[in-house]
Design a protein around this motif. Structure first.
Motif, PDB file in Angstrom:
ATOM      1  N   GLU A   8       3.227  -0.058  -3.884  1.00  0.00           N
ATOM      2  CA  GLU A   8       3.255   0.537  -5.221  1.00  0.00           C
ATOM      3  C   GLU A   8       3.165  -0.545  -6.301  1.00  0.00           C
ATOM      4  O   GLU A   8       2.438  -0.392  -7.283  1.00  0.00           O
ATOM      5  CB  GLU A   8       4.523   1.369  -5.412  1.00  0.00           C
ATOM      6  N   LYS A  68      -0.359  -1.738  -6.748  1.00  0.00           N
ATOM      7  CA  LYS A  68      -1.167  -0.803  -7.551  1.00  0.00           C
ATOM      8  C   LYS A  68      -0.816  -0.899  -9.038  1.00  0.00           C
ATOM      9  O   LYS A  68      -1.698  -0.925  -9.892  1.00  0.00           O
ATOM     10  CB  LYS A  68      -0.960   0.636  -7.076  1.00  0.00           C
ATOM     11  N   ASP A 114      -6.436  -2.983  -6.389  1.00  0.00           N
ATOM     12  CA  ASP A 114      -7.039  -1.731  -5.941  1.00  0.00           C
ATOM     13  C   ASP A 114      -6.614  -1.384  -4.514  1.00  0.00           C
ATOM     14  O   ASP A 114      -6.520  -0.218  -4.160  1.00  0.00           O
ATOM     15  CB  ASP A 114      -8.571  -1.842  -5.997  1.00  0.00           C
ATOM     16  N   TYR A 115      -6.383  -2.420  -3.716  1.00  0.00           N
ATOM     17  CA  TYR A 115      -6.012  -2.234  -2.315  1.00  0.00           C
ATOM     18  C   TYR A 115      -4.896  -3.201  -1.936  1.00  0.00           C
ATOM     19  O   TYR A 115      -4.803  -4.299  -2.484  1.00  0.00           O
ATOM     20  CB  TYR A 115      -7.215  -2.480  -1.383  1.00  0.00           C
TER      21      TYR A 115
END
Length: 125
Positions: A89, A92, A97-98
């Motif tokens: 989390e 992000k 993005d990943y």
């Protein structure tokens, strides 16, 4: 495609750098947050930022946050030995993005980068 790779573990950095180069990507690598930030300062054209989270002088979160503050739309891929929900989390929230867990699935990393390269080639970037 130009990739900024920031990884403090020398063997991992060398393996990933060679892997990305063999995939046809241009790679600039750094071993610390400071070096990564210096590369961001001198090259505003990175298409992807692949960074370890835990760096000796800071975090990959700080790196991607700075890239986003500068308006960089590069694909952000966080690398970490851990994939706890809170860490994913935070990745992000700070601009990645990943979030990819180590040891990395190189085929998966390549697919993410190739997808971005295809998008760029099609004029979508």
């Amino acid at each position: 495609m130009q990739i900024l790779l920031v990884e403090d573990h020398e063997d991992t950095r060398q393996v990933l750098s060679r892997f990305f180069s063999r995939c046809g990507f241009d790679v600039s690598s750094a071993s610390t947050l400071r070096e990564g930030l210096q590369l961001l300062e001198t090259n505003h054209l990175f298409d992807a930022i692949v960074s370890d989270i835990a760096l000796p002088d800071g975090t990959g979160y700080a790196l991607i946050s700075e890239a986003r503050r500068r308006g960089m739309g590069a694909l952000g891929i966080a690398l970490s030995a851990y994939a706890y929900p809170a860490e994913v989390e935070e990745s992000k929230l700070t601009g990645f993005d990943y979030h990819v867990q180590k040891p990395c699935d190189c085929a998966y990393l390549r697919s993410l980068l190739e997808e971005r390269a295809e998008l760029k080639a099609a004029g979508g970037e």
